[in-house]
Design an enzyme around this catalytic site. Structure first.
Site, PDB file in Angstrom:
ATOM      1  CB  CYS A  13      -0.979  -0.034   1.171  1.00 60.15           C
ATOM      2  SG  CYS A  13      -0.225  -0.056   2.812  1.00 60.15           S
ATOM      3  CG  ASN A  16       4.342  -1.722   5.239  1.00 61.16           C
ATOM      4  OD1 ASN A  16       5.468  -2.036   5.627  1.00 61.16           O
ATOM      5  ND2 ASN A  16       3.379  -2.607   5.169  1.00 61.16           N
ATOM      6  CB  CYS A  18      -3.706   1.712   7.166  1.00 60.47           C
ATOM      7  SG  CYS A  18      -3.475   3.203   8.150  1.00 60.47           S
ATOM      8  NE  ARG A  19      -4.526   1.439   1.974  1.00 61.17           N
ATOM      9  CZ  ARG A  19      -4.295   2.083   0.845  1.00 61.17           C
ATOM     10  NH1 ARG A  19      -5.158   1.993  -0.141  1.00 61.17           N
ATOM     11  NH2 ARG A  19      -3.211   2.821   0.695  1.00 61.17           N
ATOM     12  CB  SER A  20       0.210  -3.555   2.884  1.00 59.09           C
ATOM     13  OG  SER A  20       1.048  -2.624   3.513  1.00 59.09           O
ATOM     14  CG  ASP A 122      -5.102   5.230   2.857  1.00 62.42           C
ATOM     15  OD1 ASP A 122      -5.143   4.759   4.016  1.00 62.42           O
ATOM     16  OD2 ASP A 122      -4.096   5.755   2.364  1.00 62.42           O
TER      17      ASP A 122
END
Ligand code: 4NP
Length: 149
Positions: A13, A16, A18-20, A122
């Site tokens: 993302c 690195n 939050c999402r990934s 995001d």
């Protein structure tokens, strides 16, 4: 033709944080449960959060699903990752384009696995915890489908 076994996956993302890390945590958990040996990592296209733990809402939403990502630390993607990993998985279209521009070829978008290619939004810019559960559900569903394939 027989499927070539997938051995390593990198989720990418922007930050690195939050999402990934959520995608990495879910994939690690599913792979461990399945008894397969696929290595998983995550990284960000940006450099702003290198060395930081995942954001508190990501840690909380993962913990609510019995997954501990609190020890992960953010790192920036590097060109050698494109050779080191069999598959690079972008969380949104900006990540996808940034990775393409860096020369990444073995690249897919997570939303292609059951969500018609839409971006994983995001949640960093969401107000509070709201939205993280939605993002978690979406990532979980796509990662499950990705690993199945
Ligand atoms: P992520 O979220 O890409 O899901 O880790 C973000 C975290 C931080 C920033 C952007 C996105 N930032 O610009 O600081």
């Amino acid at each position: 033709m027989a499927k070539v076994p997938m051995k390593s996956i990198l989720f990418v993302c922007l930050g690195n944080i939050c999402r990934s890390p959520i995608a990495e945590g879910i994939a690690r958990d599913l792979i461990e449960q399945s008894g397969h040996t696929i290595s998983v990592d995550s990284a960000g296209t940006g450099s702003s959060h290198i060395g930081e733990p995942p954001c508190k809402h990501s840690v909380t939403v993962a913990r609510n699903h019995n997954i501990d990502i609190s020890q992960f630390r953010a790192r920036q993607v590097k060109k050698s990752d494109f050779k080191a990993f069999d598959l690079i998985v972008a969380l949104d279209q900006n990540n996808y384009c940034d990775l393409k521009a860096l020369g990444c070829q073995n690249l897919v978008k997570l939303g292609d696995y059951g969500y018609n290619g839409v971006d994983v939004p995001d949640p960093y810019f969401f107000d509070g915890f709201e939205g993280f559960e939605h993002v978690y559900t979406m990532i979980e569903s796509c990662v499950k489908e990705l690993l199945k394939r």
